[in-house]
Scaffold this motif. Structure first.
Motif, PDB file in Angstrom:
ATOM      1  N   GLY A  58      -6.735  -0.652  -8.180  1.00 53.92           N
ATOM      2  CA  GLY A  58      -7.000   0.463  -9.068  1.00 53.92           C
ATOM      3  C   GLY A  58      -6.725   1.763  -8.351  1.00 53.92           C
ATOM      4  N   GLU A  87      -8.871  -2.543   2.440  1.00 49.28           N
ATOM      5  CA  GLU A  87      -7.742  -1.873   3.079  1.00 49.28           C
ATOM      6  C   GLU A  87      -7.694  -2.269   4.545  1.00 49.28           C
ATOM      7  N   SER A 129      -4.534  -1.224   6.481  1.00 46.32           N
ATOM      8  CA  SER A 129      -3.889   0.025   6.069  1.00 46.32           C
ATOM      9  C   SER A 129      -3.276   0.793   7.234  1.00 46.32           C
ATOM     10  N   THR A 186       3.826  -2.780   9.155  1.00 47.85           N
ATOM     11  CA  THR A 186       4.012  -3.937   8.282  1.00 47.85           C
ATOM     12  C   THR A 186       4.470  -5.185   9.011  1.00 47.85           C
ATOM     13  N   HIS A 228      -3.792  -1.454  -1.383  1.00 52.16           N
ATOM     14  CA  HIS A 228      -2.840  -0.701  -2.190  1.00 52.16           C
ATOM     15  C   HIS A 228      -1.487  -1.356  -2.171  1.00 52.16           C
ATOM     16  N   ARG A 229      -1.198  -2.049  -1.078  1.00 49.30           N
ATOM     17  CA  ARG A 229       0.070  -2.749  -1.020  1.00 49.30           C
ATOM     18  C   ARG A 229      -0.067  -3.949  -1.921  1.00 49.30           C
ATOM     19  N   SER A 233       1.841  -6.146  -2.557  1.00 48.52           N
ATOM     20  CA  SER A 233       2.419  -7.381  -2.027  1.00 48.52           C
ATOM     21  C   SER A 233       1.341  -8.254  -1.393  1.00 48.52           C
ATOM     22  N   GLU A 282      -0.628 -10.276  -4.322  1.00 49.43           N
ATOM     23  CA  GLU A 282       0.052 -11.041  -5.370  1.00 49.43           C
ATOM     24  C   GLU A 282      -0.416 -12.483  -5.443  1.00 49.43           C
ATOM     25  N   LEU A 288       1.228   0.268 -12.163  1.00 51.02           N
ATOM     26  CA  LEU A 288       0.972   0.487 -10.739  1.00 51.02           C
ATOM     27  C   LEU A 288       2.022  -0.218  -9.900  1.00 51.02           C
ATOM     28  N   TYR A 289       2.350  -1.425 -10.336  1.00 52.59           N
ATOM     29  CA  TYR A 289       3.279  -2.241  -9.567  1.00 52.59           C
ATOM     30  C   TYR A 289       4.673  -1.626  -9.555  1.00 52.59           C
ATOM     31  N   ALA A 296       5.414   1.450  -9.839  1.00 50.21           N
ATOM     32  CA  ALA A 296       5.409   2.699  -9.070  1.00 50.21           C
ATOM     33  C   ALA A 296       5.686   2.461  -7.601  1.00 50.21           C
ATOM     34  N   GLN A 297       5.354   1.256  -7.151  1.00 50.01           N
ATOM     35  CA  GLN A 297       5.558   0.946  -5.752  1.00 50.01           C
ATOM     36  C   GLN A 297       7.020   1.085  -5.350  1.00 50.01           C
ATOM     37  N   PHE A 298       7.897   0.807  -6.303  1.00 45.48           N
ATOM     38  CA  PHE A 298       9.305   0.849  -5.958  1.00 45.48           C
ATOM     39  C   PHE A 298      10.018   2.066  -6.528  1.00 45.48           C
ATOM     40  N   ASP A 353      -2.988   4.664  -3.597  1.00 46.34           N
ATOM     41  CA  ASP A 353      -2.245   3.575  -4.210  1.00 46.34           C
ATOM     42  C   ASP A 353      -0.801   4.026  -4.365  1.00 46.34           C
ATOM     43  N   TYR A 354       0.072   3.062  -4.607  1.00 47.48           N
ATOM     44  CA  TYR A 354       1.502   3.379  -4.619  1.00 47.48           C
ATOM     45  C   TYR A 354       1.894   4.423  -5.649  1.00 47.48           C
ATOM     46  N   ALA A 355       1.288   4.319  -6.816  1.00 48.16           N
ATOM     47  CA  ALA A 355       1.666   5.260  -7.874  1.00 48.16           C
ATOM     48  C   ALA A 355       1.350   6.686  -7.458  1.00 48.16           C
ATOM     49  N   GLN A 411       3.408   3.540   7.486  1.00 49.70           N
ATOM     50  CA  GLN A 411       3.654   2.123   7.719  1.00 49.70           C
ATOM     51  C   GLN A 411       4.528   1.582   6.609  1.00 49.70           C
ATOM     52  N   THR A 435       9.854  -7.264   5.600  1.00 47.23           N
ATOM     53  CA  THR A 435       8.490  -7.786   5.538  1.00 47.23           C
ATOM     54  C   THR A 435       7.744  -7.173   4.361  1.00 47.23           C
ATOM     55  N   GLN A 436       8.130  -5.967   3.985  1.00 46.46           N
ATOM     56  CA  GLN A 436       7.405  -5.324   2.899  1.00 46.46           C
ATOM     57  C   GLN A 436       7.992  -5.626   1.531  1.00 46.46           C
ATOM     58  N   ALA A 480       7.527  -8.912  -2.114  1.00 47.81           N
ATOM     59  CA  ALA A 480       7.295  -8.142  -3.333  1.00 47.81           C
ATOM     60  C   ALA A 480       8.394  -8.371  -4.359  1.00 47.81           C
TER      61      ALA A 480
END
Lengths: 580, 572
Positions: free
Chosen positions: A376, A504, A507, A511, A535-536, A538, A541, A573-574, A576-578, B501-503, B524, B565-566, B570
């Motif tokens: 979240g 976290e 964090s 990686t 937050h990651r 990955s 999942e 959210l997912y 946005a990661q990319f 968070d990512y967003a 990171q 790795t990241q 994903a």
């Protein structure tokens, strides 16, 4: 205030009780010392009487007087030293006891209480206040009791020698006492003001010096100095008042003493003339010397009283800390024992402040051995869930259950022993690497410890530290956040509890290292109930269930695939990661 | 002692007047035995009668009144000077500590710095007060008594001459023996303070590991050590009182004997012996009082030394080196063969770093834990100075730019975010005290902290100490907003979006892009750096590659590995 003082006094007595034997011993030594000290002027007066005029000196008697003085001095000197040693012993033991109790209290206070108070303020009570309290106590023991004895001893001797003159002294005594009292009652208030100003400043120092690097990064030094000056000035003013008023006692009583002295000189001289030799010059010498000895303890006592006001104010703050309400005791509660690790939230309501509700009617069940991820936006209440599971805070409504037992009905120790925690806030205690790693598993062998460190990828950098596993770390130190976090992970790897909370937990780690650590984590997590805040995405999942939180409530739940398919908040959210 | 004296300078008048009035008070006391001798010799033995005696006693009272007036004045001045010195010392310490370089902060340690400013200064205050009141008064009385003894009878006064050095030796000896012992006590006290603070800040972890009892035991051990040190110091300091008492009374015997011979020979009268005895008693009374305060003074001296040591340290100099003429001014930041070692840290944390960053570029710094990422960015605002090579900002060697100026140009959001007690507004104003409402809100918006403001009651929302009423992510965004208020030419985010968070992180990066500042992002997450103009890949202190994401993906094995790795998992 009267009542409060009485309570404080009672508290002090409670701490003194175990040392009663030494106090009695101290009193005996004090008695001998005072007696010795008091006989000397008497003998000296006799000595003066041996020396009347030219050709009229009684050497034989004089040498007997000398022998007497010598013996008294020897006895008084020795017992005075022993008395001091007894007093030191008692006071320093009491100080250590009080500190220990205050510290024990810190460990037992609800986090709610601790979170609401400035560290520096609490630390100042345990360190500075305790110190000042002990100092006052020591002064009281060394001077108050001998002072009292001296007063009564001198009065007794004077009454025996010449009760008429003694009467003058007795009549004038209350004046001295009243003044001392009058001043003391005023100083108490000022000492309290001083204590408040000091605590305020200490909290500020603690905050700014504790975060000095940030202060410097923002070039905020001048603004700080400005605020500091203001607080410093407030403290200076209140200190000046407290210090000055408390120091007026001494001269005032000394003045009353000099009046007593003059009165004795007058009465004694008149008696010497009037009595036709029955009251000798030697007796007058004795009397004058006694009236000096008689008044000195008043000075000391008044000083002690003033000093003791400060000690009382400090003791009051100490005892207030010690008397703070502890977390509800675990006594009588069942022990959790070996658990499967089923965690339930049943209609949980929670808020940090009543005005701002945070979690309302939350329900979910984490089956034993399942991996629950909590996702979240920042500030949605993820960390709060952990506070509740670990029972750092108690729910306001509803209940949190582990294996069907309300966490409020089992001992905290048994609950927490079953949960391993790695937080984003990496706290390392001052001590060796080894001590830090073995926090959760004190009986771990060297091999187990190294294996855990290796699994957490911490072994390498630990070996590069000057003394390897025996290097002292902690405080601001030179370890990076990432290294600290690896240590925290190794710490949990070593204790292997049935439930895990990872807030976290990775964090601050790069990686690449994280991936290796994750593998070790995966092995650790097998068969354990896990709560993962990350937050990651990955890293979550593979969770059995993902709880998506927003503004204190669960808005979506399901597996990664389900949630993605749903195309809701989680999917957003997912994505946005990319996104760039 | 030089710092103490220089602090005292501001209170020079008080510091001189206090002992002076003490001196006057002492004079009043010293006359008393003379008056008594006169009463005995002329009033009692000489038959001058009642009137003479009454007059004598009235004079005694008059001296008492004068003594009181002098004493009160002295106490006031002493208190004023002592409290003033303490206040001045605290301020100097605060200023000095704030001037410490990062290396000095690392070396000194937080709890030591705080003890220096609190309990150490308190001890010094008590010491100065006592010194002004007693250290000078006592010698006045002692030597005054000796002088008076000479006036009464020179030959008997030799007893005084013999005993006073002995007394001085005892007092000095005890003090000298106590000093190191009290220093030890203070060091142990530091440890107790450290443990207390640590347990307050680590309450959660300690409880999570059920370590309360262990911590109590550990604290117990520390207080035990402190107690032992205190008792050892007490053992010695408790000697001074009894020893002085013994010495003075040996002197009484000697005096009575000499007095007997002198009276026998007709040189002096009985009254003189009484007076001489009176002076010895005064010395005794004074020394007993003095002995009680030796402890205070000794402790104060020990604390004063510690404070002095701190004040003696040279803080961070504003400029470390003369300008070398400068380099390429079009470059916002450049590293020229920079190597850096932490103090006592052994191997270099950074080795031969070479890097050029143009204005407005976004630079990503990535690498393993302990690769030197934070160290690298910490060299830009000169938190630490390069051991070898040159770091330049806008072409100028950072060693030649004033720290003030440098830190105005460079805004850093550190790894460990600290917020301060006050309001959100007061925290944001750290960036620029003159910033207006609009600037603050704009910065908050850019830092994606609008919802934080909303949740916590706007700019005036309360911030408790360390910002503990905010979550990690909220704290980070407020810290970023704080840096943005400063409108720095160079902005450094030292892994300071890790709790986002990512967003939120993505939105943050987009809004920073609009700013036009030169931005360093230590992270990171490769995702946070994808669109950087330049990415520096660090490995064990070396820059193994510098380039864009695409270039690195092609040429740098380490980067590729980090990236995969990241993203591999994903993107499955």
């Amino acid at each position: 205030m009267k009542r409060a003082t009485k309570d404080t006094a009672r508290g002090i007595l409670r701490y003194l009780k175990p040392h009663a034997a030494y106090l009695v011993l101290s009193a005996v030594f004090a008695l001998v010392a005072v007696a010795g000290q008091l006989v000397v002027p008497f003998l000296a007066g006799r000595g003066v009487d041996c020396i009347v005029s030219a050709g009229n000196v009684d050497y034989a008697r004089l040498s007997r007087v000398f022998l007497g003085i010598g013996l008294c001095v020897a006895a008084a000197t020795a017992s005075q030293w022993f008395m001091n040693l007894c007093n030191n012993r008692v006071v320093y033991h009491v100080l250590a006891d009080v500190r220990r109790d205050a510290f024990r209290k810190i460990e037992k206070l609800p986090l709610k209480t601790l979170d609401a108070r400035a560290y520096g303020e609490v630390a100042s009570v345990v360190v500075t206040d305790a110190d000042q309290f002990a100092e006052g106590l020591l002064l009281a023991f060394t001077q108050f009791f001998t002072g009292l004895l001296t007063i009564f001893g001198v009065l007794g001797i004077m009454l025996a020698l010449r009760w008429e003159i003694a009467l003058i002294v007795v009549v004038l005594t209350p004046a001295s006492l009243l003044t001392a009292r009058f001043i003391a009652s005023r100083t108490y208030r000022m000492f309290r003001e001083q204590a408040v100003a000091r605590a305020d400043q200490t909290a500020f120092i603690d905050e700014m010096i504790g975060n000095l690097k940030t202060v410097k990064a923002y070039g905020h030094e001048d603004e700080n100095v400005f605020v500091f000056r203001e607080k410093n000035e407030t403290l200076r003013k209140s200190s000046l008042r407290a210090v000055f008023y408390s120091s007026t006692t001494n001269p005032t009583t000394r003045f009353i003493n000099s009046v007593v002295y003059a009165a004795v000189a007058l009465a004694g001289s008149l008696f010497a003339i009037g009595s036709g030799g029955a009251f000798s010059v030697g007796s007058l010498t004795t009397f004058l010397s006694y009236s000096n000895q008689y008044t000195r303890p008043f000075n000391e006592i008044s000083e002690v009283v003033a000093e003791f006001q400060n000690a009382l104010a400090c003791a009051a703050r100490l005892f207030a800390l010690i008397a703070e309400e502890e977390e509800r005791s675990d006594e009588g509660l069942a022990s959790l024992g070996e658990v499967d690790g089923r965690v339930e939230f049943c209609d949980v309501d929670f808020s940090y402040t009543p005005e701002r509700p945070l979690i309302e009617h939350m329900n979910f069940t984490a089956e034993a051995g399942k991996r629950i991820a909590i996702v979240g936006p920042t500030g949605c209440g993820k960390t709060t869930l952990i506070n509740l599971i670990m029972r750092f805070y108690d729910v306001v409504g509803g209940s949190v259950k582990v294996d069907g037992m309300d966490v409020r009905e089992i001992t905290r120790v048994s609950l927490r022993k079953n949960v391993g925690m790695v937080l984003q806030d990496t706290w390392i205690k001052e001590g060796t690497v080894r001590e830090n790693l073995c926090m959760g598993a004190p009986n771990a062998t060297e091999e187990e410890m190294i294996a855990a460190a290796k699994a957490a990828r911490a072994h390498g950098f630990i070996m590069r530290l000057p003394q390897g596993y025996d290097t002292e770390i902690g405080g601001e130190g030179t370890l990076s956040q990432g290294q600290r976090q690896l240590l925290c992970i190794a710490r949990v790897m070593l204790s292997r509890p049935p439930m895990l909370i990872l807030d976290e937990a990775t964090s601050s780690i790069d990686t690449r290292t994280e991936r290796i650590v994750q593998a070790a984590f995966a092995e650790l997590m097998r068969g354990r109930t896990c709560f993962i805040v990350a937050h990651r995405l990955s890293t979550i999942e593979t969770a059995d269930e993902i709880l998506v939180m927003r503004d204190g409530s669960i808005v979506e739940r399901g597996t990664h695939r389900e949630l993605l398919a749903k195309g809701g908040f989680y999917a957003e959210l997912y994505e946005a990661q990319f996104a760039g | 002692m030089k710092h103490l004296f220089s602090c005292l300078k501001r209170y020079r008048t008080e510091a001189i007047l206090a002992p002076l009035f003490k001196f006057l008070e002492a004079c009043m006391e010293l006359v008393v035995p003379l008056v008594v001798a006169a009463i005995v010799n002329r009033g009692v033995n000489g038959g001058e009668g009642t009137e003479f005696i009454v007059h004598g006693c009235l004079i005694l009272v008059a001296f008492g009144v004068a003594g009181l007036a002098f004493a009160l004045t002295a106490q006031y001045f002493a208190a004023k000077a002592a409290v003033g010195v303490a206040s001045e010392l605290r301020e100097r310490l605060f200023v000095k500590l704030q001037s410490f370089s990062y290396a000095q902060i690392d070396r000194t340690g937080t709890s030591a710095m705080i003890t220096r400013m609190t309990s150490d200064v308190n001890q010094v205050q008590a010491g100065v007060n006592m010194t002004l009141r007693l250290l000078l008064r006592s010698p006045f009385i002692v030597f005054g008594a000796m002088v008076m003894a000479f006036i009464v009878d020179a030959q008997s006064a030799l007893v005084f001459v013999a005993v006073i050095p002995l007394l001085a030796a005892v007092v000095a000896g005890v003090m000298a023996a106590c000093l190191p012992l009290y220093r030890k006590v203070q060091n142990r006290l530091d440890k107790v303070y450290g443990a207390t603070r640590e347990n307050l800040s680590g309450a959660r972890v300690i409880r999570a590991f059920c370590k309360e009892e262990d911590e109590i035991a550990r604290f117990g051990a520390r207080t035990e050590q402190l107690k032992r040190a205190q008792k050892r110091a007490g053992l010695v300091s408790a000697l001074s009182g009894p020893l002085t008492f013994a010495l003075v009374n040996v002197a009484v015997i000697a005096l009575l004997y000499t007095g007997a011979l002198r009276v026998d020979g007709g040189a002096i009268g009985q009254g003189e012996v009484v007076a001489l005895y009176g002076y010895l008693s005064q010395i005794l009374v004074e020394l007993i009082k003095f002995a009680n305060f030796i402890v205070t003074v000794t402790r104060a001296v020990a604390c004063q030394k510690r404070i002095g040591k701190t004040l003696d340290e040279a803080g961070e100099r504003d400029v470390l080196a003369p300008s070398d003429g400068g380099g390429d001014e079009t470059l916002a930041v450049s590293f020229e063969h920079v190597t850096f070692c932490y103090e006592g840290g052994g191997a270099p944390a950074l080795k031969d770093i070479d890097l050029r960053v143009r204005r407005g570029e976004t630079v990503g710094v990535i690498g393993g834990t302990g690769a030197g990422k934070s160290t690298l960015v910490n060299l830009i605002p000169r938190f630490y100075a390069a051991t070898e090579g040159t770091v330049r900002v806008n072409g100028a060697d950072v060693k030649a730019v004033s720290a003030r100026e440098l830190r105005r140009i460079v805004g850093v959001v550190p790894q460990k975010t600290a917020l301060f007690k006050g309001s959100i507004r007061s925290n944001l104003l750290w960036g620029d005290p003159a910033a207006g409402e609009e600037t603050l809100l704009e910065a908050a918006r850019r830092a994606q902290a609008e919802d934080v403001l909303e949740a916590k009651g706007g700019l005036d929302g309360e911030v408790v100490q360390e910002g503990r009423n905010f979550s990690g992510g909220q704290r980070q965004r407020l810290a970023i907003a704080r840096a943005l208020v400063k409108a720095p030419e160079i902005l450094i985010l030292d892994d300071s979006a890790s709790a986002l968070d990512y967003a939120t992180d993505a939105r943050l990066r987009a809004s920073l892009k609009e700013l036009g500042s030169t931005v360093f992002i230590v992270s990171q997450r490769a995702a946070s750096l994808l669109h950087a103009d330049k990415i520096v890949v660090l490995d064990e202190g070396r820059a193994v590659a510098v380039g864009t994401h695409e270039e690195l993906l092609r040429t740098c094995a380490l980067y590729r590995e980090i990236y995969l790795t990241q993203f591999k998992e994903a993107s499955v």
